[in-house]
Design a protein around this motif. Structure first.
Motif, mmCIF file in Angstrom:
data_model
loop_
_atom_site.group_PDB
_atom_site.id
_atom_site.type_symbol
_atom_site.label_atom_id
_atom_site.label_comp_id
_atom_site.label_asym_id
_atom_site.label_seq_id
_atom_site.Cartn_x
_atom_site.Cartn_y
_atom_site.Cartn_z
ATOM 1 N N PRO A 48 0.801 -1.229 0.000
ATOM 2 C CA PRO A 48 0.000 0.000 0.000
ATOM 3 C C PRO A 48 0.832 1.276 0.000
ATOM 4 O O PRO A 48 0.310 2.337 -0.378
ATOM 5 N N ASP A 49 2.080 1.172 0.423
ATOM 6 C CA ASP A 49 2.944 2.356 0.465
ATOM 7 C C ASP A 49 3.891 2.421 -0.736
ATOM 8 O O ASP A 49 4.883 3.167 -0.699
ATOM 9 N N ALA A 50 3.604 1.661 -1.768
ATOM 10 C CA ALA A 50 4.475 1.644 -2.951
ATOM 11 C C ALA A 50 4.625 3.046 -3.530
ATOM 12 O O ALA A 50 3.650 3.803 -3.622
ATOM 13 N N ARG A 51 5.858 3.364 -3.916
ATOM 14 C CA ARG A 51 6.128 4.651 -4.551
ATOM 15 C C ARG A 51 6.806 4.489 -5.912
ATOM 16 O O ARG A 51 6.597 5.288 -6.802
ATOM 17 N N ARG A 52 7.633 3.463 -6.056
ATOM 18 C CA ARG A 52 8.294 3.191 -7.335
ATOM 19 C C ARG A 52 7.734 1.904 -7.919
ATOM 20 O O ARG A 52 7.816 0.844 -7.293
ATOM 21 N N ARG A 70 -4.592 5.475 -8.885
ATOM 22 C CA ARG A 70 -4.885 4.817 -7.606
ATOM 23 C C ARG A 70 -3.940 5.171 -6.478
ATOM 24 O O ARG A 70 -4.288 4.994 -5.306
ATOM 25 N N ALA A 71 -2.728 5.656 -6.787
ATOM 26 C CA ALA A 71 -1.743 5.856 -5.717
ATOM 27 C C ALA A 71 -0.723 6.918 -6.132
ATOM 28 O O ALA A 71 -0.513 7.147 -7.329
ATOM 29 N N PRO A 72 -0.056 7.544 -5.152
ATOM 30 C CA PRO A 72 0.968 8.557 -5.449
ATOM 31 C C PRO A 72 2.296 7.906 -5.834
ATOM 32 O O PRO A 72 3.293 7.993 -5.114
ATOM 33 N N VAL A 73 2.310 7.252 -6.991
ATOM 34 C CA VAL A 73 3.468 6.478 -7.426
ATOM 35 C C VAL A 73 4.120 7.115 -8.641
ATOM 36 O O VAL A 73 3.504 7.911 -9.362
ATOM 37 N N GLU A 74 5.372 6.740 -8.861
ATOM 38 C CA GLU A 74 6.071 7.021 -10.108
ATOM 39 C C GLU A 74 6.261 5.697 -10.825
ATOM 40 O O GLU A 74 6.756 4.735 -10.240
ATOM 41 N N VAL A 75 5.842 5.636 -12.080
ATOM 42 C CA VAL A 75 5.815 4.383 -12.824
ATOM 43 C C VAL A 75 6.816 4.424 -13.963
ATOM 44 O O VAL A 75 6.868 5.395 -14.733
ATOM 45 N N ARG A 96 -1.755 14.155 -18.836
ATOM 46 C CA ARG A 96 -0.897 15.032 -18.048
ATOM 47 C C ARG A 96 -0.201 14.275 -16.912
ATOM 48 O O ARG A 96 -0.149 14.733 -15.776
ATOM 49 N N ARG A 97 0.369 13.128 -17.267
ATOM 50 C CA ARG A 97 1.078 12.308 -16.276
ATOM 51 C C ARG A 97 2.565 12.181 -16.603
ATOM 52 O O ARG A 97 3.224 11.283 -16.071
#
Length: 242
Positions: A48-52, A70-75, A96-97
């Motif tokens: 749930p805390d994934a960022r990368r 769905r989440a504040p991530v960088e993909v 705009r991502r």
């Protein structure tokens, strides 16, 4: 020397980017979007805390965009086909991502990242296009941090005899015709290819064997959920600590 499976995948999909998302919906009975959502949500339950996040076989960036919804991530999205990535970059820009999604050309079997780089790794419709699914899963797990989430989406073969018969007729007759009507010869080729490709893949690699590949790659708590009467398969698990 080029991998023959990769060459076939490039040839098959290079002409499809403009209408790929429509094709995915047709091929999945309109369920592709729901399947993607299920996969991403399963990964988020584990991490749930994934960022990368790494999304492999990212195509036109549909899953990458879902992650950022769905989440504040960088993909980081990786795909084998440059034309698919070009379409993906258009989709990213339209939404705009661009500050959160980057798309790279690359192979799932030889990812250009250090060990334990990502908090979560997803991949979609990948394993039929690699020579060695077990070795590919080892490589995917390599770049995943301990405790991180691995999740996937693949087409599947329904087990129920009645649904299997309906699926067989759909993939062998309806898909080629639908492909021709919606996109011409290139799409008809994909429609003709898909059913035998899926059947052949699971004849060589039953779901139970694929679960074993995940476990052998160091993924624990592996779950497999059949979707839409067995036409889709979402899998997920957690990379073991240490």
């Amino acid at each position: 020397m080029p991998n023959p499976v990769e060459v076939d995948a490039k040839e098959l999909f290079s002409g499809l980017p403009q209408r790929y998302d429509l094709l995915a919906e047709i091929l999945s009975f309109g369920q592709n979007r729901r399947w993607r959502h299920t996969m991403v949500d399963a990964a988020l339950r584990i991490a749930p805390d994934a960022r990368r996040v790494l999304d492999v076989a990212t195509g036109t960036a549909g899953v990458a965009l879902r992650w950022t919804d769905r989440a504040p991530v960088e993909v980081t999205g990786v795909d084998l086909t440059e034309r698919m990535l070009l379409r993906g970059r258009e989709n990213v820009a339209r939404n705009r991502r661009g500050d959160r999604i980057r798309l790279l050309l690359g192979r799932a079997e030889a990812l250009p990242f250090p060990d334990a780089t990502f908090d979560a790794v997803t991949f979609t419709y990948l394993l039929r296009y690699v020579d060695d699914p077990a070795a590919t899963l080892v490589e995917l797990a390599r770049v995943l941090k301990p405790g991180g989430a691995l999740a996937s989406l693949e087409f599947a073969v329904p087990g129920n005899p009645a649904w299997h018969a309906a699926w067989y007729g759909y993939t062998r007759a309806v898909l080629p015709a639908a492909g021709m009507l919606t996109g011409g010869r290139e799409w008809a080729n994909v429609g003709s290819f898909l059913g035998p490709s899926i059947s052949g893949h699971y004849a060589a690699h039953p779901v139970e064997s694929i679960v074993g590949y995940w476990r052998a790659a160091g993924i624990e708590g592996v779950r497999a959920r059949r979707m839409s009467l067995g036409g889709g398969l979402v899998m997920w698990g957690r990379k073991a600590d240490g």
